[in-house]
Write a protein that holds these residues in place. Structure first.
Motif, PDB file in Angstrom:
ATOM      1  N   LYS A  76      -7.521 -11.877 -10.615  1.00 33.94           N
ATOM      2  CA  LYS A  76      -8.925 -11.921 -11.021  1.00 33.94           C
ATOM      3  C   LYS A  76      -9.850 -11.949  -9.809  1.00 33.94           C
ATOM      4  O   LYS A  76     -10.942 -11.370  -9.839  1.00 33.94           O
ATOM      5  CB  LYS A  76      -9.174 -13.168 -11.890  1.00 33.94           C
ATOM      6  CG  LYS A  76      -8.421 -13.187 -13.208  1.00 33.94           C
ATOM      7  CD  LYS A  76      -8.889 -12.104 -14.156  1.00 33.94           C
ATOM      8  CE  LYS A  76      -8.161 -12.187 -15.500  1.00 33.94           C
ATOM      9  NZ  LYS A  76      -8.558 -11.098 -16.417  1.00 33.94           N
ATOM     10  N   ALA A  77      -9.414 -12.600  -8.735  1.00 35.47           N
ATOM     11  CA  ALA A  77     -10.248 -12.711  -7.541  1.00 35.47           C
ATOM     12  C   ALA A  77     -10.184 -11.455  -6.676  1.00 35.47           C
ATOM     13  O   ALA A  77     -11.170 -11.099  -6.021  1.00 35.47           O
ATOM     14  CB  ALA A  77      -9.815 -13.924  -6.716  1.00 35.47           C
ATOM     15  N   ALA A  78      -9.040 -10.783  -6.673  1.00 37.07           N
ATOM     16  CA  ALA A  78      -8.835  -9.676  -5.742  1.00 37.07           C
ATOM     17  C   ALA A  78      -9.304  -8.328  -6.270  1.00 37.07           C
ATOM     18  O   ALA A  78      -9.582  -7.421  -5.481  1.00 37.07           O
ATOM     19  CB  ALA A  78      -7.353  -9.581  -5.376  1.00 37.07           C
ATOM     20  N   CYS A  79      -9.383  -8.162  -7.594  1.00 36.47           N
ATOM     21  CA  CYS A  79      -9.698  -6.844  -8.139  1.00 36.47           C
ATOM     22  C   CYS A  79     -10.152  -6.963  -9.587  1.00 36.47           C
ATOM     23  O   CYS A  79     -10.188  -8.061 -10.147  1.00 36.47           O
ATOM     24  CB  CYS A  79      -8.469  -5.928  -8.056  1.00 36.47           C
ATOM     25  SG  CYS A  79      -7.088  -6.479  -9.086  1.00 36.47           S
ATOM     26  N   ASN A  80     -10.474  -5.818 -10.175  1.00 35.10           N
ATOM     27  CA  ASN A  80     -10.850  -5.788 -11.591  1.00 35.10           C
ATOM     28  C   ASN A  80      -9.890  -4.922 -12.398  1.00 35.10           C
ATOM     29  O   ASN A  80     -10.268  -4.366 -13.435  1.00 35.10           O
ATOM     30  CB  ASN A  80     -12.288  -5.263 -11.745  1.00 35.10           C
ATOM     31  CG  ASN A  80     -12.458  -3.847 -11.208  1.00 35.10           C
ATOM     32  OD1 ASN A  80     -11.521  -3.272 -10.647  1.00 35.10           O
ATOM     33  ND2 ASN A  80     -13.634  -3.279 -11.393  1.00 35.10           N
ATOM     34  N   LEU A  81      -8.656  -4.809 -11.951  1.00 35.90           N
ATOM     35  CA  LEU A  81      -7.660  -3.987 -12.631  1.00 35.90           C
ATOM     36  C   LEU A  81      -7.151  -4.670 -13.893  1.00 35.90           C
ATOM     37  O   LEU A  81      -7.066  -5.906 -13.952  1.00 35.90           O
ATOM     38  CB  LEU A  81      -6.479  -3.713 -11.710  1.00 35.90           C
ATOM     39  CG  LEU A  81      -6.741  -2.916 -10.435  1.00 35.90           C
ATOM     40  CD1 LEU A  81      -5.453  -2.773  -9.640  1.00 35.90           C
ATOM     41  CD2 LEU A  81      -7.336  -1.558 -10.754  1.00 35.90           C
TER      42      LEU A  81
ATOM     43  N   ALA B 166      -4.335  -3.049  -5.022  1.00 37.84           N
ATOM     44  CA  ALA B 166      -5.607  -2.551  -5.558  1.00 37.84           C
ATOM     45  C   ALA B 166      -6.297  -1.629  -4.563  1.00 37.84           C
ATOM     46  O   ALA B 166      -6.818  -0.565  -4.935  1.00 37.84           O
ATOM     47  CB  ALA B 166      -6.513  -3.732  -5.901  1.00 37.84           C
ATOM     48  N   GLU B 167      -6.287  -2.011  -3.296  1.00 38.47           N
ATOM     49  CA  GLU B 167      -6.941  -1.193  -2.275  1.00 38.47           C
ATOM     50  C   GLU B 167      -6.294   0.185  -2.170  1.00 38.47           C
ATOM     51  O   GLU B 167      -6.977   1.192  -1.916  1.00 38.47           O
ATOM     52  CB  GLU B 167      -6.876  -1.902  -0.926  1.00 38.47           C
ATOM     53  CG  GLU B 167      -7.588  -1.154   0.189  1.00 38.47           C
ATOM     54  CD  GLU B 167      -7.531  -1.878   1.526  1.00 38.47           C
ATOM     55  OE1 GLU B 167      -7.868  -1.262   2.548  1.00 38.47           O
ATOM     56  OE2 GLU B 167      -7.147  -3.075   1.549  1.00 38.47           O
ATOM     57  N   ALA B 168      -4.986   0.243  -2.395  1.00 36.28           N
ATOM     58  CA  ALA B 168      -4.274   1.516  -2.289  1.00 36.28           C
ATOM     59  C   ALA B 168      -4.463   2.402  -3.515  1.00 36.28           C
ATOM     60  O   ALA B 168      -4.042   3.558  -3.509  1.00 36.28           O
ATOM     61  CB  ALA B 168      -2.789   1.262  -2.063  1.00 36.28           C
ATOM     62  N   GLY B 169      -5.074   1.859  -4.573  1.00 30.42           N
ATOM     63  CA  GLY B 169      -5.408   2.703  -5.715  1.00 30.42           C
ATOM     64  C   GLY B 169      -4.559   2.548  -6.957  1.00 30.42           C
ATOM     65  O   GLY B 169      -4.508   3.456  -7.787  1.00 30.42           O
ATOM     66  N   ALA B 170      -3.911   1.398  -7.130  1.00 35.29           N
ATOM     67  CA  ALA B 170      -3.156   1.172  -8.361  1.00 35.29           C
ATOM     68  C   ALA B 170      -4.106   1.196  -9.562  1.00 35.29           C
ATOM     69  O   ALA B 170      -5.274   0.807  -9.456  1.00 35.29           O
ATOM     70  CB  ALA B 170      -2.426  -0.170  -8.294  1.00 35.29           C
TER      71      ALA B 170
ATOM     72  N   MET C 212       0.835  -1.209   0.000  1.00 35.99           N
ATOM     73  CA  MET C 212       0.000   0.000   0.000  1.00 35.99           C
ATOM     74  C   MET C 212       0.868   1.257   0.000  1.00 35.99           C
ATOM     75  O   MET C 212       0.582   2.227  -0.714  1.00 35.99           O
ATOM     76  CB  MET C 212      -0.947  -0.018   1.192  1.00 35.99           C
ATOM     77  CG  MET C 212      -1.952  -1.156   1.145  1.00 35.99           C
ATOM     78  SD  MET C 212      -3.164  -1.139   2.482  1.00 35.99           S
ATOM     79  CE  MET C 212      -4.251   0.168   1.916  1.00 35.99           C
ATOM     80  N   ARG C 213       1.930   1.214   0.773  1.00 42.08           N
ATOM     81  CA  ARG C 213       2.831   2.365   0.813  1.00 42.08           C
ATOM     82  C   ARG C 213       3.512   2.568  -0.535  1.00 42.08           C
ATOM     83  O   ARG C 213       3.753   3.702  -0.955  1.00 42.08           O
ATOM     84  CB  ARG C 213       3.863   2.171   1.920  1.00 42.08           C
ATOM     85  CG  ARG C 213       4.744   3.384   2.168  1.00 42.08           C
ATOM     86  CD  ARG C 213       3.931   4.575   2.624  1.00 42.08           C
ATOM     87  NE  ARG C 213       4.781   5.694   3.017  1.00 42.08           N
ATOM     88  CZ  ARG C 213       4.490   6.971   2.794  1.00 42.08           C
ATOM     89  NH1 ARG C 213       3.363   7.302   2.190  1.00 42.08           N
ATOM     90  NH2 ARG C 213       5.308   7.920   3.189  1.00 42.08           N
ATOM     91  N   GLY C 214       3.810   1.467  -1.208  1.00 36.94           N
ATOM     92  CA  GLY C 214       4.430   1.565  -2.518  1.00 36.94           C
ATOM     93  C   GLY C 214       3.561   2.320  -3.513  1.00 36.94           C
ATOM     94  O   GLY C 214       4.057   3.144  -4.294  1.00 36.94           O
TER      95      GLY C 214
END
Length: 220
Positions: free
Chosen positions: A167-172, A141-145, A88-90
């Motif tokens: 695929k399971a963790a996000c839709n990026l 993904a939660e941090a906004g990538a 997240m910090r990254g």
């Protein structure tokens, strides 16, 4: 910024990504015995400055300093419990640098191999690999990538687990990259054609190659 912005912009023109993070950190005096991912917390000003330089040089995409920020690699420094925080910090540091230079720069969450062999070569099951990737990708993904770049993989099974986790963790949008030697094989013997055949059903946004050989070899 819309998370589909990556594909929309790529349809218009080629996008220029940044260069290596590890090389830049080594040049600044951080040895290979250092956990580069932990520098997101220990020396965030250095990470931001490197991102900022790449942005000023014209990069459209900044990759987060999270290549090895998975629980298996971080365990070598007893930092496995910090995986989510480091990822997240990254993202936050890359975004900060982008804002300083050009707000339309895309932030790509960098995800590398686990640094351990999956069974039968090693003792790590595919499910264990999936859980490690899910933790890392979920944090990015939660941090906004804006997108994910899964890079420098040699083992197709491992890359499949990273894709399954994405695929399971996000839709990026996901870029899936393997690394090939001069004989056009990965360390595990995978050819570019085999990679495409196995990875295509996972429907990544892009399939590519990185590292190891010169640009001319990558082009071929």
């Amino acid at each position: 910024m819309s998370r589909s912005n990556f594909l929309e912009r790529l349809a218009e023109r080629p996008l220029l990504a940044d260069g290596a993070m590890g090389t830049m950190l080594y040049a600044r005096g951080f040895g290979f015995d250092e956990c580069y991912d932990a520098l997101n917390l220990k020396h965030p000003e250095v990470i931001v400055d490197i991102h900022r330089q790449y942005a000023a040089a014209g990069a459209d995409i900044l990759e987060t300093n999270t290549f090895g920020a998975n629980a298996f690699r971080l365990a070598a420094w007893n930092l496995e419990s910090s995986a989510a925080e480091l990822n997240m910090r990254g993202v936050e540091l890359a975004r900060q640098a982008a804002r300083d230079v050009r707000a339309d720069i895309l932030i790509a969450g960098a995800v590398g191999p686990l640094g351990v062999h999956l069974a039968p070569l090693g003792n790590i099951s595919r499910e264990e690999a999936y859980r490690a990737f899910y933790e890392q990708i979920g944090a990015l993904a939660e941090a906004g990538a804006d997108l994910l770049i899964l890079e420098t993989f040699s083992d197709l099974a491992e890359l499949e687990e990273a894709l399954r986790a994405a695929k399971a963790a996000c839709n990026l949008p996901v870029v899936a990259q393997m690394t090939f030697n001069r004989e056009q094989r990965t360390f595990m013997g995978v050819t570019p054609l085999q990679a495409v055949q196995v990875l295509t059903p996972w429907r990544p946004a892009l399939i590519g190659a990185n590292c190891s050989t010169r640009p001319a070899a990558l082009l071929s």
